[in-house]
Design a protein around this motif. Structure first.
Motif, PDB file in Angstrom:
ATOM      1  N   GLU A  69      -5.331  -7.817   6.633  1.00 27.77           N
ATOM      2  CA  GLU A  69      -5.124  -6.462   6.595  1.00 27.77           C
ATOM      3  C   GLU A  69      -4.569  -5.880   7.730  1.00 27.77           C
ATOM      4  OE1 GLU A  69      -9.023  -5.698   3.631  1.00 27.77           O
ATOM      5  OE2 GLU A  69      -8.606  -4.649   5.455  1.00 27.77           O
ATOM      6  N   SER A  70      -3.575  -5.353   7.630  1.00 24.80           N
ATOM      7  CA  SER A  70      -3.120  -4.303   8.604  1.00 24.80           C
ATOM      8  C   SER A  70      -2.221  -4.605   9.531  1.00 24.80           C
ATOM      9  CB  SER A  70      -4.262  -3.580   9.384  1.00 24.80           C
ATOM     10  OG  SER A  70      -5.235  -2.748   8.738  1.00 24.80           O
ATOM     11  N   GLY A  71      -1.207  -4.102  10.247  1.00 23.33           N
ATOM     12  CA  GLY A  71      -0.518  -4.269  11.118  1.00 23.33           C
ATOM     13  C   GLY A  71       0.729  -5.497  10.972  1.00 23.33           C
TER      14      GLY A  71
ATOM     15  N   ILE B  46     -16.418  -1.719   2.859  1.00 21.30           N
ATOM     16  CA  ILE B  46     -16.144  -1.779   4.250  1.00 21.30           C
ATOM     17  C   ILE B  46     -17.452  -2.145   4.820  1.00 21.30           C
ATOM     18  CG2 ILE B  46     -15.073  -0.535   6.168  1.00 21.30           C
ATOM     19  CD1 ILE B  46     -13.384   1.223   4.538  1.00 21.30           C
TER      20      ILE B  46
ATOM     21  N   ILE C 257      -0.280  -4.958   3.129  1.00 22.89           N
ATOM     22  CA  ILE C 257       0.767  -4.231   4.119  1.00 22.89           C
ATOM     23  C   ILE C 257       1.091  -2.747   3.607  1.00 22.89           C
ATOM     24  CG2 ILE C 257       2.972  -4.453   5.034  1.00 22.89           C
ATOM     25  CD1 ILE C 257       2.952  -7.227   4.320  1.00 22.89           C
ATOM     26  N   GLY C 258       1.009  -1.757   4.469  1.00 21.31           N
ATOM     27  CA  GLY C 258       1.153  -0.363   4.305  1.00 21.31           C
ATOM     28  C   GLY C 258       2.195   0.074   5.302  1.00 21.31           C
TER      29      GLY C 258
ATOM     30  N   PHE D 138      -6.385  10.391   4.762  1.00 18.62           N
ATOM     31  CA  PHE D 138      -5.253   9.646   4.668  1.00 18.62           C
ATOM     32  C   PHE D 138      -3.995  10.239   3.686  1.00 18.62           C
ATOM     33  CE2 PHE D 138      -8.366   6.517   6.271  1.00 18.62           C
ATOM     34  CZ  PHE D 138      -7.569   5.612   6.774  1.00 18.62           C
TER      35      PHE D 138
ATOM     36  N   LYS E  57       0.445   4.557   1.255  1.00 15.41           N
ATOM     37  CA  LYS E  57      -0.156   5.473   2.358  1.00 15.41           C
ATOM     38  C   LYS E  57       0.681   6.516   2.769  1.00 15.41           C
ATOM     39  CE  LYS E  57      -1.665   3.131   6.303  1.00 15.41           C
ATOM     40  NZ  LYS E  57      -2.560   2.323   7.153  1.00 15.41           N
TER      41      LYS E  57
ATOM     42  N   LYS F  80      -8.118   2.531  -2.722  1.00 17.45           N
ATOM     43  CA  LYS F  80      -8.488   2.328  -1.226  1.00 17.45           C
ATOM     44  C   LYS F  80      -9.185   3.695  -0.883  1.00 17.45           C
ATOM     45  CE  LYS F  80      -7.221  -0.518   1.822  1.00 17.45           C
ATOM     46  NZ  LYS F  80      -6.424  -0.111   2.862  1.00 17.45           N
TER      47      LYS F  80
ATOM     48  N   GLU G 287       0.903  -1.364  -0.094  1.00 17.33           N
ATOM     49  CA  GLU G 287       0.120   0.183  -0.055  1.00 17.33           C
ATOM     50  C   GLU G 287       1.023   1.258   0.185  1.00 17.33           C
ATOM     51  OE1 GLU G 287      -3.985  -0.032   1.836  1.00 17.33           O
ATOM     52  OE2 GLU G 287      -2.883   1.364   3.388  1.00 17.33           O
TER      53      GLU G 287
ATOM     54  N   GLU H 282     -14.227  -5.895   3.400  1.00 19.16           N
ATOM     55  CA  GLU H 282     -13.503  -5.991   4.545  1.00 19.16           C
ATOM     56  C   GLU H 282     -14.428  -6.123   5.707  1.00 19.16           C
ATOM     57  OE1 GLU H 282     -10.531  -2.610   5.176  1.00 19.16           O
ATOM     58  OE2 GLU H 282     -11.651  -2.322   6.925  1.00 19.16           O
TER      59      GLU H 282
ATOM     60  N   ASN I  62      -9.486  -6.989   8.691  1.00 18.28           N
ATOM     61  CA  ASN I  62      -8.984  -5.997   9.143  1.00 18.28           C
ATOM     62  C   ASN I  62      -8.494  -6.344  10.650  1.00 18.28           C
ATOM     63  OD1 ASN I  62      -7.490  -3.515   9.566  1.00 18.28           O
ATOM     64  ND2 ASN I  62      -9.042  -2.364   8.818  1.00 18.28           N
TER      65      ASN I  62
ATOM     66  N   LEU J 254      -4.153   4.606  -1.618  1.00 23.80           N
ATOM     67  CA  LEU J 254      -5.186   5.358  -1.039  1.00 23.80           C
ATOM     68  C   LEU J 254      -5.658   6.588  -2.001  1.00 23.80           C
ATOM     69  CD1 LEU J 254      -6.296   5.437   1.939  1.00 23.80           C
ATOM     70  CD2 LEU J 254      -4.198   4.187   1.832  1.00 23.80           C
TER      71      LEU J 254
HETATM   72  O1  LIG Z   1      -0.742   0.142   7.141  1.00 24.39           O
HETATM   73  P1  LIG Z   1      -1.203  -1.177   7.561  1.00 24.39           P
HETATM   74  O2  LIG Z   1      -0.992  -1.242   9.096  1.00 24.39           O
HETATM   75  O3  LIG Z   1      -0.281  -2.135   7.198  1.00 24.39           O
HETATM   76  O4  LIG Z   1      -2.354  -1.575   7.007  1.00 24.39           O
HETATM   77  C1  LIG Z   1      -2.770  -1.243   5.578  1.00 24.39           C
HETATM   78  C2  LIG Z   1      -4.190  -1.516   5.428  1.00 24.39           C
HETATM   79  O5  LIG Z   1      -4.759  -2.798   5.913  1.00 24.39           O
HETATM   80  C3  LIG Z   1      -4.976  -0.158   6.007  1.00 24.39           C
HETATM   81  O6  LIG Z   1      -4.403   0.748   5.446  1.00 24.39           O
HETATM   82  C4  LIG Z   1      -6.424  -0.513   5.847  1.00 24.39           C
HETATM   83  C5  LIG Z   1      -7.063  -1.399   5.831  1.00 24.39           C
HETATM   84  N1  LIG Z   1      -8.495  -1.214   5.589  1.00 24.39           N
HETATM   85  C6  LIG Z   1      -8.678   0.162   5.522  1.00 24.39           C
HETATM   86  C7  LIG Z   1      -9.467   1.133   5.077  1.00 24.39           C
HETATM   87  C8  LIG Z   1      -9.413   2.339   4.809  1.00 24.39           C
HETATM   88  C9  LIG Z   1      -8.067   2.904   5.168  1.00 24.39           C
HETATM   89  C10 LIG Z   1      -7.108   2.068   5.226  1.00 24.39           C
HETATM   90  C11 LIG Z   1      -7.138   0.735   5.532  1.00 24.39           C
END
Ligand SMILES: O=P(O)(O)OC[C@@H](O)[C@@H](O)c1c[nH]c2ccccc12
Length: 267
Positions: A218-220, A141, A240-241, A96, A57, A118, A55, A167, A188, A90
């Motif tokens: 997603e995320s972390g 989402i 991964i961002g 963001f 971001k 995104k 990602e 998501e 997420n 994004l």
């Molecule tokens: O930066 P991270 O922790 O690696 O996560 C990326 C991504 O999952 C996260 O930016 C994200 C997941 N869902 C979203 C919805 C909107 C904006 C951002 C997100």
């Protein structure tokens, strides 16, 4: 008001404004609108795929500024050269720091890599925008849409040739929103109320996601061990961002990560 409510309230105003400026007919005239879209699902399930969706971001509500000195075309090219299966860029500006311009630059630099727009999709109009900027995949989402809206937006997106990533954060969202108009399910790991990430969320929900959907965590995410553990649990995609974007060379950070988990998985 929680952060998601704030973002969605702002998004509604933005979309109303965009609609008053650019018509759907105009979006359809954009040079990239008729472009053949690429399949993220296929890229993630290909033999030997890394599964990483990297990602771009710049900032986030949880972290503030992450990196404001890198260029989208350079970063995303670095990601692809390092072995990313897909890119996420994004386009939400207010929360963001993303723009359509960022997306366009990444698109032009990576014509053959599936790209996720995104953003917070709440209106069909945004699907036309996604097509106009050359996106292949959109995000829905569950936490900010009713199950009926997920169906409606998912169906329309697929009609337009876009793939749909749904998501979810918990079992209830998954069970209520998953439907035939979804291609991939993303879990997420970030709790939107506390911003704390825990891969337990992905591990707990893995078995509940029907196998016909490609599963994405997603995320972390930042270390190879976690990715291998998630793979074991059935995940084929890893979004991964931050852990890449906090470095001055995000592509290199991805390359090092892939090197670590490929080494480990071959042992
Ligand atoms: O930066 P991270 O922790 O690696 O996560 C990326 C991504 O999952 C996260 O930016 C994200 C997941 N869902 C979203 C919805 C909107 C904006 C951002 C997100």
């Amino acid at each position: 008001m929680n952060i998601l409510d704030k973002i969605v309230a702002h998004k509604r105003i933005e979309v109303a404004e965009a609609k008053s400026k650019v018509s759907i007919a105009d979006l359809e005239k954009a040079p990239l609108f008729g472009r053949k879209t690429l399949s993220l699902k296929q890229a993630l399930t290909a033999e030997g795929a890394s599964g990483v969706i990297s990602e771009f971001k710049r900032k986030s509500p949880s972290k503030g500024i992450i990196n404001d000195s890198v260029l989208p075309e350079i970063v995303t090219k670095g990601y692809v050269e390092a072995g990313a299966c897909g890119l996420s860029v994004l386009t939400d500006t207010e929360f963001f720091g993303g723009t359509f311009d960022d997306f366009a630059k990444a698109r032009a630099a990576n014509p053959s890599t599936p790209m996720l727009r995104k953003d917070f999709m709440i209106d069909e109009y945004q699907l036309w925008e996604a097509k106009a900027i050359g996106a292949d995949v959109i995000l829905l989402i569950a936490a900010c849409l009713t199950p009926a809206e997920v169906r409606q937006l998912g169906r329309k997106a697929q009609e337009l040739g876009l793939e749909v990533l749904l998501e979810v954060h918990d079992r209830e969202e998954l069970e209520q929103s998953v439907c035939e108009y979804v291609d991939m399910v993303g879990v997420n790991n970030r709790n939107l109320k506390t911003f704390v990430t825990s891969i337990e969320t992905s591990l707990e929900l893995a078995q509940l996601i029907p196998d016909k959907f490609v599963k994405i965590s997603e995320s972390g995410l930042k270390d190879a061990e976690t990715i291998l553990q998630l793979r074991e649990a059935g995940y084929q995609g890893f979004l991964i961002g931050e852990s890449f974007m906090v470095t001055q060379n995000p592509g290199l950070a991805l390359k090092e990560l892939i090197g670590r988990f490929q080494l480990t998985s071959n042992q």
